[in-house]
Design an enzyme around this catalytic site. Structure first.
Site, PDB file in Angstrom:
ATOM      1  N   SER A 180      -5.276  -3.829   1.251  1.00  0.00           N
ATOM      2  CA  SER A 180      -3.551  -3.313   2.173  1.00  0.00           C
ATOM      3  C   SER A 180      -3.360  -5.324   2.983  1.00  0.00           C
ATOM      4  O   SER A 180      -3.107  -5.872   1.283  1.00  0.00           O
ATOM      5  CB  SER A 180      -4.173  -2.682   3.439  1.00  0.00           C
ATOM      6  OG  SER A 180      -2.726  -2.575   3.982  1.00  0.00           O
ATOM      7  N   ASP A 204      -4.220  -1.171  -2.590  1.00  0.00           N
ATOM      8  CA  ASP A 204      -3.000  -0.777  -2.254  1.00  0.00           C
ATOM      9  C   ASP A 204      -2.526  -2.006  -1.810  1.00  0.00           C
ATOM     10  O   ASP A 204      -2.422  -1.602   0.304  1.00  0.00           O
ATOM     11  CB  ASP A 204      -3.591   0.523  -0.883  1.00  0.00           C
ATOM     12  CG  ASP A 204      -2.019   1.884  -1.506  1.00  0.00           C
ATOM     13  OD1 ASP A 204      -1.368   1.343  -2.463  1.00  0.00           O
ATOM     14  OD2 ASP A 204      -1.910   1.899  -0.559  1.00  0.00           O
ATOM     15  N   HIS A 266      -3.485   5.804   2.077  1.00  0.00           N
ATOM     16  CA  HIS A 266      -3.617   4.469   2.181  1.00  0.00           C
ATOM     17  C   HIS A 266      -5.321   4.054   1.094  1.00  0.00           C
ATOM     18  O   HIS A 266      -5.518   3.057   0.874  1.00  0.00           O
ATOM     19  CB  HIS A 266      -3.763   3.704   2.730  1.00  0.00           C
ATOM     20  CG  HIS A 266      -3.376   2.386   3.326  1.00  0.00           C
ATOM     21  ND1 HIS A 266      -2.758   1.784   2.435  1.00  0.00           N
ATOM     22  CD2 HIS A 266      -3.232   1.136   3.932  1.00  0.00           C
ATOM     23  CE1 HIS A 266      -2.744   0.301   2.717  1.00  0.00           C
ATOM     24  NE2 HIS A 266      -2.749   0.530   3.454  1.00  0.00           N
TER      25      HIS A 266
END
Ligand SMILES: *[C@@H]1O[C@H](CO)[C@@H](O)[C@H](O)[C@H]1NC(C)=O
Length: 328
Positions: A180, A204, A266
Site C-alpha cells: 500500500s 497493491d 486490498h
C-alpha cells in the site's frame, strides 16, 4: 446533528466542489484502511501536519530497521544508520540476499503483513529480512502520511547505502517489498539508490493521492519492478493502473474471491504474495490490454506472479485467477 451535517457535507462536496488536488479518480472523502477492518473516512483535501513532518524529516530515528534471520526469526535486532559496529555485531550477513519489508498506513512493527511475510520468506530462504517500521508517520492522517512517504523512502535508501558501504552487501542482492503506502515508500528508496536494487515488489500500491503523483512507485526505481493489483476499482484503495515493469491483476485486479470489503481485497495482495513465496504456484497469462485483463481473455505467455526470486526479470500486463482461501 453533527452526523447529519457531516453527511450533507459529504454529499455536497462529492458532487459540486472541484477538487483542489490533482486527483481525478477519487472524490474528496474516501474510505481507507491498511490495517484493520474498521475503515476510516479520509478527507483528501485536509492539510498535512507540518509539525510532525518537520520532525520526521529532521530525525531519522523515528524509523526503525528491524533485522530478522533464521537465527532470530521472532526477536529482531535493531540496526541503525551509520552504526557500523552495530551491524558487525548483529546477525546481518552481507553474503546473504537482503529483503526489506515496508508496511502501510495505520500500521507498525507487529502488523500482520510484516509477520506473514517475514515468516514465509525465512522459511523459504536463508536471507536477511529487514522490516522497516515507520509507525510515527504511518499512524498520522492519510494526507500527512502521503506527504511524508517520499522522505521516509529516501531515508530507507540512505540506510541501504550505509549497509552497502559498511558491509559490501551488493544492491543486486536486495529485494524491497512494500504494501500500500509502503509500496511508494520502497519506490522512493530505490530511486534514492539510482534504481540499482535488484527487485522491488509493490503490493497493491496505494491509489488515493498517487495517481498523478510524481513520487509514486515506477519501473525505473529498481532493475525489476513488479506490482500485484488487488483493489484497483473505482473507489479502490489500490492504484489499479499499470505502473511497473510487470503488473499482475489477480482475478482482474478489482475485487477478490471470498472478499466482501475493500480492506479484504486490498490485503489479498500481500496474502497472495506470501503464498507465492512458499509455493510459487501463480501462473500469470500475458494480456495485450487492460480490456483483455478485465474480460479474462488473455492468451499471451506465462509468467509467474510473486515469489522471492531476486533475479526475476520480465515485463507486461498479466492476469490470473485464484481460489478464495489460502494458499489461493
Ligand atoms: C551517515 O553518514 C553519511 C556519510 O558519512 C552522512 O552523509 C550522513 O549524513 C549520515 N547520516 C546520518 C543520519 O547520520
Amino acid at each position: 446533528m453533527k452526523t447529519l451535517l457531516y453527511l450533507c457535507l459529504v454529499g455536497f462536496t462529492a458532487t459540486t466542489v472541484p477538487l483542489k488536488h490533482d486527483e481525478v479518480n477519487y472524490p474528496r472523502f474516501v474510505k481507507l484502511s491498511d490495517n484493520d477492518d474498521v475503515m476510516q473516512t479520509v478527507d483528501l483535501e485536509e492539510q498535512p501536519d507540518t509539525t510532525l513532518l518537520e520532525d520526521i524529516y529532521r530525525n531519522p530515528d523515528n524509523n526503525r530497521y528491524l533485522l530478522y534471520t533464521r537465527d532470530n526469526p521472532l526477536a529482531p535486532q535493531t540496526l541503525q544508520i551509520n552504526n557500523t559496529f552495530g551491524v558487525f555485531f548483529s546477525k546481518f550477513h552481507a553474503w546473504k540476499p537482503t529483503v526489506v519489508i515496508a508496511h502501510g498506513w495505520l500500521s507498525d512493527q507487529n502488523t500482520e503483513v510484516n509477520i506473514a511475510l517475514t515468516d514465509a520468506i525465512l522459511r523459504k530462504s536463508n536471507v536477511n529480512v529487514i522490516v522497516m517500521e515507520w509507525r510515527r508517520l504511518a499512524l498520522s492522517s492519510y494526507v500527512t502520511a502521503v506527504t511524508g512517504v517520499p522522505a521516509v523512502g529516501r531515508r530507507l535508501g540512505q540506510f541501504l547505502e550505509f549497509l552497502h558501504r559498511a558491509t559490501g552487501a551488493p544492491f543486486e542482492s536486495m529485494h524491497l517489498i512494500g504494501y500500500s503506502l509502503g509500496a511508494h515508500l520502497v519506490g522512493n528508496a530505490g530511486r534514492e539508490l539510482g534504481g540499482r536494487v535488484a527487485r522491488i515488489t509493490g503490493l497493491d500500491p496505494a491509489g488515493p493521492l498517487w495517481n498523478l503523483n510524481s513520487n509514486r512507485l515506477r519501473s525505473s526505481d529498481g532493475i525489476y519492478v513488479e506490482v500485484i493489483h488487488t483493489d484497483g476499482g473505482v473507489l479502490g484503495q489500490g492504484i489499479g493502473s499499470a505502473i511497473a515493469d510487470a503488473d499482475f491483476f489477480p482475478n482482474g485486479g478489482v475485487s477478490q474471491p471470498g472478499c466482501l470489503t475493500s480492506f479484504c481485497h486490498h490485503k489479498r495482495a500481500w496474502e497472495l504474495f506470501a503464498s507465492s513465496v512458499t509455493y510459487d504456484h501463480f501462473l500469470g497469462r500475458e494480456c495485450s490490454s487492460m480490456l483483455q485483463v478485465s474480460l479474462n481473455i488473455c492468451h499471451g505467455k506465462i509468467f509467474k506472479m510473486g515469489n522471492g526470486d531476486i533475479r526475476k526479470r520480465g515485463s507486461g500486463l498479466y492476469r490470473l485467477n485464484t481460489g478464495r482461501r489460502y494458499p489461493f
